[in-house]
Design an enzyme around this catalytic site. Structure first.
Site, PDB file in Angstrom:
ATOM      1  N   CYS A 276     -12.475  24.273 128.589  1.00 20.04           N
ATOM      2  CA  CYS A 276     -12.922  25.245 129.601  1.00 20.04           C
ATOM      3  C   CYS A 276     -14.180  24.831 130.364  1.00 20.04           C
ATOM      4  O   CYS A 276     -14.129  24.687 131.585  1.00 20.04           O
ATOM      5  CB  CYS A 276     -13.141  26.605 128.947  1.00 20.04           C
ATOM      6  SG  CYS A 276     -11.595  27.344 128.396  1.00 20.04           S
TER       7      CYS A 276
ATOM      8  N   ALA B  42     -28.689  22.708 120.041  1.00 21.03           N
ATOM      9  CA  ALA B  42     -28.692  21.409 120.721  1.00 21.03           C
ATOM     10  C   ALA B  42     -27.629  20.513 120.099  1.00 21.03           C
ATOM     11  O   ALA B  42     -27.352  20.599 118.902  1.00 21.03           O
ATOM     12  CB  ALA B  42     -30.074  20.776 120.576  1.00 21.03           C
TER      13      ALA B  42
HETATM   14  N1  LIG Z   1      -8.188  27.288 125.614  1.00 19.58           N
HETATM   15  C1  LIG Z   1      -9.136  28.217 125.708  1.00 19.58           C
HETATM   16  O1  LIG Z   1      -9.993  28.359 124.823  1.00 19.58           O
HETATM   17  C2  LIG Z   1      -9.185  29.149 126.900  1.00 19.58           C
HETATM   18  C3  LIG Z   1     -10.027  30.264 126.863  1.00 19.58           C
HETATM   19  C4  LIG Z   1     -10.054  31.129 127.959  1.00 19.58           C
HETATM   20  C5  LIG Z   1      -9.273  30.840 129.090  1.00 19.58           C
HETATM   21  N2  LIG Z   1      -8.490  29.735 129.105  1.00 19.58           N
HETATM   22  C6  LIG Z   1      -7.654  29.491 130.286  1.00 19.58           C
HETATM   23  O2  LIG Z   1      -6.319  29.869 129.975  1.00 19.58           O
HETATM   24  C7  LIG Z   1      -5.387  29.014 130.658  1.00 19.58           C
HETATM   25  C8  LIG Z   1      -4.459  28.366 129.655  1.00 19.58           C
HETATM   26  O3  LIG Z   1      -5.223  27.525 128.802  1.00 19.58           O
HETATM   27  P1  LIG Z   1      -4.630  26.919 127.450  1.00 19.58           P
HETATM   28  O4  LIG Z   1      -5.765  26.226 126.766  1.00 19.58           O
HETATM   29  O5  LIG Z   1      -3.872  27.981 126.729  1.00 19.58           O
HETATM   30  O6  LIG Z   1      -3.601  25.850 128.068  1.00 19.58           O
HETATM   31  P2  LIG Z   1      -2.452  25.012 127.317  1.00 19.58           P
HETATM   32  O7  LIG Z   1      -2.316  23.765 128.059  1.00 19.58           O
HETATM   33  O8  LIG Z   1      -2.728  25.003 125.838  1.00 19.58           O
HETATM   34  O9  LIG Z   1      -1.133  25.903 127.514  1.00 19.58           O
HETATM   35  C9  LIG Z   1      -0.478  26.082 128.731  1.00 19.58           C
HETATM   36  C10 LIG Z   1       1.022  26.205 128.437  1.00 19.58           C
HETATM   37  O10 LIG Z   1       1.689  26.627 129.629  1.00 19.58           O
HETATM   38  C11 LIG Z   1       2.954  26.002 129.679  1.00 19.58           C
HETATM   39  N3  LIG Z   1       3.458  26.083 131.052  1.00 19.58           N
HETATM   40  C12 LIG Z   1       2.997  25.453 132.155  1.00 19.58           C
HETATM   41  N4  LIG Z   1       3.712  25.832 133.254  1.00 19.58           N
HETATM   42  C13 LIG Z   1       4.617  26.737 132.830  1.00 19.58           C
HETATM   43  C14 LIG Z   1       5.637  27.504 133.487  1.00 19.58           C
HETATM   44  N5  LIG Z   1       5.847  27.423 134.816  1.00 19.58           N
HETATM   45  N6  LIG Z   1       6.420  28.311 132.739  1.00 19.58           N
HETATM   46  C15 LIG Z   1       6.219  28.400 131.395  1.00 19.58           C
HETATM   47  N7  LIG Z   1       5.262  27.717 130.732  1.00 19.58           N
HETATM   48  C16 LIG Z   1       4.476  26.895 131.432  1.00 19.58           C
HETATM   49  C17 LIG Z   1       2.688  24.608 129.159  1.00 19.58           C
HETATM   50  O11 LIG Z   1       3.862  23.984 128.689  1.00 19.58           O
HETATM   51  C18 LIG Z   1       1.679  24.897 128.024  1.00 19.58           C
HETATM   52  O12 LIG Z   1       2.348  25.081 126.785  1.00 19.58           O
HETATM   53  C19 LIG Z   1      -6.246  28.019 131.447  1.00 19.58           C
HETATM   54  O13 LIG Z   1      -6.425  28.502 132.751  1.00 19.58           O
HETATM   55  C20 LIG Z   1      -7.578  28.043 130.701  1.00 19.58           C
HETATM   56  O14 LIG Z   1      -8.649  27.709 131.532  1.00 19.58           O
HETATM   57  C21 LIG Z   1      -8.412  28.891 128.027  1.00 19.58           C
END
Ligand SMILES: NC(=O)c1ccc[n+]([C@@H]2O[C@H](COP(=O)([O-])OP(=O)(O)OC[C@H]3O[C@@H](n4cnc5c(N)ncnc54)[C@H](O)[C@@H]3O)[C@@H](O)[C@H]2O)c1
Length: 434
Positions: free
Chosen positions: A263, A255
């Site tokens: 996410c 809790a």
């Molecule tokens: N953070 C987590 O714990 C986690 C876990 C599982 C899944 N996800 C999923 O993974 C995905 C990414 O999450 P994150 O937390 O790593 O995001 P983030 O924002 O940390 O990283 C995304 C990166 O992508 C880059 N980017 C965006 N458009 C781009 C392009 N056209 N070309 C090159 N680079 C580009 C951005 O500059 C940024 O550095 C999301 O869909 C999220 O839901 C995240």
């Protein structure tokens, strides 16, 4: 195999470094030049335990590199992973897929040979179909397959989660793509991590169903905690008592102040939007979202209540502001709503977080950030433990009580045994415990 990771954020950077550590040749592409420059200089753009070392050793071994040049990054790759952000779209809560589709268009322009394009970003059902449509429209002669491979790593334990996953979900019905994905994940497969092949739409939905289920589990125990407070029961014992049942399991039954992070909040909202679009309402998830939203601000009221209600002009110190320990991620952190509720009541807020203060400053205007827990406690009318960093598990309680104006301690993570804190003269309250 050459693997290209588009997006070098929490997921892209960790996945890219781990794939390189498996022996693949990995290029991480990001359109943020500052991020790529920092990575090239060996500076990690995020806080994730063990990441700096993993990146450095694979860069040194020549298996991991960073670029802003997507064309060069994609050339010659066998698999390109899309790991860009999919935040909530402003206004309606749908997943914003503009980064995914832009990356897709960029890949279509850059691909040089047969390619498997893999969405690792969390994307709503049907996104893979649209990614495939865009690729076929822009590169009609290319031999390309689109796979869904959702990521389940947790920030703070991202490397071990990636290297020792409970399962790897691969959504494809294309034989060549299946072979490429088997090759990509072979080192994990040899380690007995189950590879579950499904249809692409099914894989996309698995990710949302998993996050919605976990968010439900947290929200359920949070509501039980409120009931415990009303009836004089102990939620930690309730969690243990139900968690020992194998059908329930003991994890995700802590809790607290409500789930946050990059996410659960956005993925539960996006799932609701998908359910709405298909006219299959998901009432349970709707309730989870509402209950969790209300809870975060209620935690601010809980702190006000602990101070006796009259709060204007008083000072509250917060220990921890990130949504959980071992990350600097502030996305949708409960601290944001808590600070807002306190400031709305005229309270001055000070805070300390071991790694999250740089990310927190723009999101928590008016908060006075301090160098350590004792500086936060100085002259405070109440102290609230918001994020359970290890550093807060063995605080010098007499020292804290000595510097505070009034020794009021609100433990939103149930870190301390109540009698221990009360023994040092604190008025102590926690979540769902007498
Ligand atoms: N953070 C987590 O714990 C986690 C876990 C599982 C899944 N996800 C999923 O993974 C995905 C990414 O999450 P994150 O937390 O790593 O995001 P983030 O924002 O940390 O990283 C995304 C990166 O992508 C880059 N980017 C965006 N458009 C781009 C392009 N056209 N070309 C090159 N680079 C580009 C951005 O500059 C940024 O550095 C999301 O869909 C999220 O839901 C995240």
């Amino acid at each position: 195999m050459k693997i290209t990771m588009i997006g070098a954020g929490y997921v892209g950077l960790v996945s890219g470094a781990c794939f390189a550590d498996f022996g693949h040749d990995v290029v991480c592409v990001d359109l943020d030049p500052a991020k790529i420059e920092a990575l090239r200089a060996g500076v990690m753009p995020i806080y994730e335990p063990g990441l700096g070392h993993l990146v450095a050793s694979n860069v040194q071994a020549g298996r991991l590199s960073f670029t802003t040049d997507l064309t060069a990054g994609v050339a010659g790759a066998g698999a390109v992973f899309i790991a860009v952000g999919t935040p909530s779209r402003r206004g309606d809560g749908h997943a914003d897929l503009s980064y995914v589709y832009q990356a897709t268009r960029d890949i279509a322009a850059a691909m040089t040979g047969p390619l498997v394009v893999v969405t690792k970003s969390t994307v709503p059902v049907g996104t893979g179909d649209e990614v495939e449509r865009i690729l076929r429209e822009l590169a009609p002669d290319a031999e390309v397959a689109v796979v869904s491979n959702p990521e389940f790593l947790r920030e703070g334990a991202a490397i071990s989660d990636f290297k020792r996953p409970d399962r790897i979900i691969i959504g494809t019905e294309d034989a060549r793509a299946r072979a490429v994905m088997q090759e990509v994940y072979r080192p994990l497969y040899l380690n007995q991590a189950p590879l579950l092949f499904t249809a692409r739409r099914t894989a996309e939905l698995i990710k949302y169903a998993a996050n919605a289920f976990l968010a439900t589990k947290i929200t359920f125990i949070n509501e039980m905690a409120d009931l415990c407070e009303a009836v004089g029961a102990n939620v930690q014992d309730v969690a243990r008592g139900i968690g020992l049942d194998n059908r329930i399991g003991g994890k995700f039954l802590h809790a607290g102040p409500g789930y946050g992070g990059s996410c659960f909040p956005k993925d539960t909202l996006a799932l609701l939007k998908t359910a709405e679009d298909y006219e299959v309402p998901s009432r349970i998830v709707e309730a989870v979202v509402q209950v969790n939203d209300a809870r975060k601000r209620a935690m601010g009221r809980k702190i006000l209540h602990a101070m006796g209600g009259k709060a204007r002009g008083k000072k509250v110190g917060l220990l921890g502001v990130t949504f959980k320990p071992n990350t600097d991620d502030m996305r949708d952190a409960p601290s944001i709503a808590i600070v807002q509720a306190l400031q709305d009541a005229g309270v001055k807020v000070a805070a300390y977080d071991p790694e999250g203060m740089d990310a927190a400053k723009p999101l928590l205007p008016g908060v006075d950030f301090k160098a350590d827990p004792y500086a936060v406690a100085e002259g405070a009318d109440a102290l609230a433990l918001v994020t359970e960093w290890d550093e807060f598990r063995a605080l010098d309680l007499p020292r804290l009580a000595g510097v505070m104006k009034a020794p009021v301690f609100v433990d939103l993570r149930n870190v301390y045994p109540p009698e221990e804190v009360r023994r040092h003269g604190f008025a102590y309250s926690s979540i769902g415990r007498p």
